[in-house]
Design a protein around this motif. Structure first.
Motif, PDB file in Angstrom:
ATOM      1  N   MET A  68       0.846  -1.193   0.000  1.00 15.76           N
ATOM      2  CA  MET A  68       0.000   0.000   0.000  1.00 15.76           C
ATOM      3  C   MET A  68       0.883   1.245   0.000  1.00 15.76           C
ATOM      4  O   MET A  68       1.874   1.330   0.703  1.00 15.76           O
ATOM      5  N   LYS A  69       0.493   2.221  -0.786  1.00 18.29           N
ATOM      6  CA  LYS A  69       1.220   3.479  -0.874  1.00 18.29           C
ATOM      7  C   LYS A  69       1.008   4.280   0.420  1.00 18.29           C
ATOM      8  O   LYS A  69      -0.076   4.307   0.978  1.00 18.29           O
ATOM      9  N   THR A  70       2.059   4.945   0.874  1.00 15.38           N
ATOM     10  CA  THR A  70       1.973   5.782   2.069  1.00 15.38           C
ATOM     11  C   THR A  70       1.102   7.000   1.766  1.00 15.38           C
ATOM     12  O   THR A  70       1.154   7.566   0.680  1.00 15.38           O
ATOM     13  N   LEU A  71       0.304   7.407   2.755  1.00 14.66           N
ATOM     14  CA  LEU A  71      -0.550   8.585   2.588  1.00 14.66           C
ATOM     15  C   LEU A  71       0.310   9.836   2.528  1.00 14.66           C
ATOM     16  O   LEU A  71       1.203  10.027   3.352  1.00 14.66           O
ATOM     17  N   ASP A  72       0.005  10.696   1.565  1.00 13.45           N
ATOM     18  CA  ASP A  72       0.697  11.975   1.503  1.00 13.45           C
ATOM     19  C   ASP A  72      -0.221  13.070   2.047  1.00 13.45           C
ATOM     20  O   ASP A  72      -1.330  12.797   2.506  1.00 13.45           O
ATOM     21  N   GLU A  73       0.264  14.292   2.008  1.00 13.75           N
ATOM     22  CA  GLU A  73      -0.491  15.419   2.577  1.00 13.75           C
ATOM     23  C   GLU A  73      -1.846  15.601   1.877  1.00 13.75           C
ATOM     24  O   GLU A  73      -2.851  15.913   2.514  1.00 13.75           O
ATOM     25  N   ILE A  74      -1.900  15.394   0.567  1.00 15.99           N
ATOM     26  CA  ILE A  74      -3.167  15.546  -0.174  1.00 15.99           C
ATOM     27  C   ILE A  74      -4.148  14.455   0.232  1.00 15.99           C
ATOM     28  O   ILE A  74      -5.337  14.733   0.442  1.00 15.99           O
ATOM     29  N   ASP A  75      -3.673  13.216   0.380  1.00 15.58           N
ATOM     30  CA  ASP A  75      -4.557  12.143   0.845  1.00 15.58           C
ATOM     31  C   ASP A  75      -5.138  12.481   2.212  1.00 15.58           C
ATOM     32  O   ASP A  75      -6.337  12.323   2.451  1.00 15.58           O
ATOM     33  N   ARG A  76      -4.279  12.953   3.108  1.00 18.04           N
ATOM     34  CA  ARG A  76      -4.752  13.308   4.455  1.00 18.04           C
ATOM     35  C   ARG A  76      -5.767  14.441   4.403  1.00 18.04           C
ATOM     36  O   ARG A  76      -6.746  14.451   5.146  1.00 18.04           O
ATOM     37  N   LYS A  77      -5.552  15.413   3.510  1.00 18.35           N
ATOM     38  CA  LYS A  77      -6.497  16.525   3.395  1.00 18.35           C
ATOM     39  C   LYS A  77      -7.840  16.033   2.833  1.00 18.35           C
ATOM     40  O   LYS A  77      -8.900  16.435   3.305  1.00 18.35           O
ATOM     41  N   LEU A  78      -7.790  15.160   1.835  1.00 28.02           N
ATOM     42  CA  LEU A  78      -9.028  14.599   1.284  1.00 28.02           C
ATOM     43  C   LEU A  78      -9.803  13.838   2.364  1.00 28.02           C
ATOM     44  O   LEU A  78     -11.020  13.989   2.489  1.00 28.02           O
ATOM     45  N   ILE A  79      -9.093  13.047   3.137  1.00 24.51           N
ATOM     46  CA  ILE A  79      -9.742  12.284   4.213  1.00 24.51           C
ATOM     47  C   ILE A  79     -10.365  13.235   5.233  1.00 24.51           C
ATOM     48  O   ILE A  79     -11.508  13.041   5.655  1.00 24.51           O
ATOM     49  N   ALA A  80      -9.647  14.282   5.606  1.00 26.00           N
ATOM     50  CA  ALA A  80     -10.182  15.249   6.577  1.00 26.00           C
ATOM     51  C   ALA A  80     -11.431  15.938   6.028  1.00 26.00           C
ATOM     52  O   ALA A  80     -12.414  16.117   6.754  1.00 26.00           O
ATOM     53  N   LEU A  81     -11.396  16.314   4.764  1.00 23.34           N
ATOM     54  CA  LEU A  81     -12.564  16.962   4.155  1.00 23.34           C
ATOM     55  C   LEU A  81     -13.764  16.026   4.161  1.00 23.34           C
ATOM     56  O   LEU A  81     -14.884  16.444   4.463  1.00 23.34           O
ATOM     57  N   GLN A  93     -14.244  13.522   6.211  1.00 23.44           N
ATOM     58  CA  GLN A  93     -14.693  13.306   7.584  1.00 23.44           C
ATOM     59  C   GLN A  93     -15.601  14.431   8.034  1.00 23.44           C
ATOM     60  O   GLN A  93     -16.548  14.211   8.788  1.00 23.44           O
ATOM     61  N   ASP A  94     -15.334  15.646   7.570  1.00 23.91           N
ATOM     62  CA  ASP A  94     -16.195  16.785   7.906  1.00 23.91           C
ATOM     63  C   ASP A  94     -17.516  16.721   7.158  1.00 23.91           C
ATOM     64  O   ASP A  94     -18.548  17.101   7.684  1.00 23.91           O
ATOM     65  N   ASN A  95     -17.463  16.263   5.894  1.00 22.17           N
ATOM     66  CA  ASN A  95     -18.671  16.218   5.076  1.00 22.17           C
ATOM     67  C   ASN A  95     -18.494  15.155   3.995  1.00 22.17           C
ATOM     68  O   ASN A  95     -17.904  15.420   2.944  1.00 22.17           O
ATOM     69  N   ALA A  96     -19.006  13.960   4.239  1.00 26.00           N
ATOM     70  CA  ALA A  96     -18.846  12.842   3.306  1.00 26.00           C
ATOM     71  C   ALA A  96     -19.615  13.043   2.007  1.00 26.00           C
ATOM     72  O   ALA A  96     -19.437  12.299   1.060  1.00 26.00           O
ATOM     73  N   ARG A  97     -20.444  14.075   1.939  1.00 24.54           N
ATOM     74  CA  ARG A  97     -21.230  14.329   0.729  1.00 24.54           C
ATOM     75  C   ARG A  97     -20.561  15.305  -0.230  1.00 24.54           C
ATOM     76  O   ARG A  97     -21.137  15.649  -1.254  1.00 24.54           O
ATOM     77  N   LEU A  98     -19.361  15.738   0.087  1.00 20.33           N
ATOM     78  CA  LEU A  98     -18.668  16.652  -0.820  1.00 20.33           C
ATOM     79  C   LEU A  98     -18.483  15.983  -2.172  1.00 20.33           C
ATOM     80  O   LEU A  98     -18.101  14.811  -2.262  1.00 20.33           O
ATOM     81  N   SER A  99     -18.732  16.734  -3.217  1.00 26.29           N
ATOM     82  CA  SER A  99     -18.560  16.195  -4.567  1.00 26.29           C
ATOM     83  C   SER A  99     -17.081  16.092  -4.907  1.00 26.29           C
ATOM     84  O   SER A  99     -16.234  16.759  -4.298  1.00 26.29           O
ATOM     85  N   THR A 100     -16.787  15.285  -5.894  1.00 31.23           N
ATOM     86  CA  THR A 100     -15.406  15.154  -6.351  1.00 31.23           C
ATOM     87  C   THR A 100     -14.889  16.496  -6.861  1.00 31.23           C
ATOM     88  O   THR A 100     -13.724  16.838  -6.644  1.00 31.23           O
ATOM     89  N   VAL A 101     -15.755  17.263  -7.493  1.00 29.54           N
ATOM     90  CA  VAL A 101     -15.365  18.589  -7.988  1.00 29.54           C
ATOM     91  C   VAL A 101     -14.983  19.502  -6.820  1.00 29.54           C
ATOM     92  O   VAL A 101     -13.964  20.194  -6.862  1.00 29.54           O
ATOM     93  N   ALA A 102     -15.786  19.492  -5.751  1.00 27.32           N
ATOM     94  CA  ALA A 102     -15.485  20.324  -4.582  1.00 27.32           C
ATOM     95  C   ALA A 102     -14.185  19.875  -3.926  1.00 27.32           C
ATOM     96  O   ALA A 102     -13.371  20.707  -3.510  1.00 27.32           O
ATOM     97  N   LEU A 103     -13.989  18.565  -3.827  1.00 29.17           N
ATOM     98  CA  LEU A 103     -12.741  18.056  -3.261  1.00 29.17           C
ATOM     99  C   LEU A 103     -11.547  18.471  -4.113  1.00 29.17           C
ATOM    100  O   LEU A 103     -10.504  18.879  -3.594  1.00 29.17           O
TER     101      LEU A 103
END
Length: 144
Positions: free
Chosen positions: A1-14, A16-26
């Motif tokens: 498995m690839k190590t999580l980078d800063e962008i992965d962590r930011k996507l996960i945090a976003l 976690q705050d709102n699982a309904r965010l669209s891919t475009v918003a992310l």
């Protein structure tokens, strides 16, 4: 498995705050293309890093109310402190009183965490020496 980078962590945090965010918003939030974000999400799902998207129920709209009992710092007064409180949207009411407390401030927040953050913010205002927080358990009489 690839190590999580800063962008992965930011996507996960976003998410976690709102699982309904669209891919475009992310994609906008992390300054990448929609297709790149979609590939990252698929990788995170395939690796099990993202196991599911879920709903977290809120409090049903009932605000958390509390009284903040303020004491002024030496040389400060209501005229100094109230203008600093007025812009805070959580502040609903303020009473100047006599005794150990100088100002009683009724606040409404959405969560205990927001109340704690607000209390720290008020404690940091110029002219505030001390803040005592008294959460309201329930209102038993309100004639206002």
């Amino acid at each position: 498995m690839k190590t999580l980078d800063e962008i992965d962590r930011k996507l996960i945090a976003l998410l976690q705050d709102n699982a309904r965010l669209s891919t475009v918003a992310l994609a906008k939030a992390v300054a990448l293309s929609r297709s790149t974000v979609q590939e990252r999400l698929q990788r995170l799902e395939a690796s099990g890093t993202i196991a599911q998207y879920t709903v977290r129920l809120g409090s049903g709209g009932d605000p958390l109310r509390a009284w903040l009992l303020l004491r002024y710092a030496e040389g400060f007064s209501c005229d100094d402190v109230v203008p600093l409180l007025a812009p805070l949207p959580q502040v609903r009411l303020a009473h100047s009183v006599v005794g150990d407390t100088d100002l009683m401030v009724l606040v409404e927040t959405r969560s205990p965490g927001e109340l704690a953050d607000l209390r720290e913010r008020v404690m940091g205002l110029k002219g505030v020496d001390d803040v005592t927080t008294v959460p309201v358990l329930r209102t038993v009489l309100d004639r206002l």
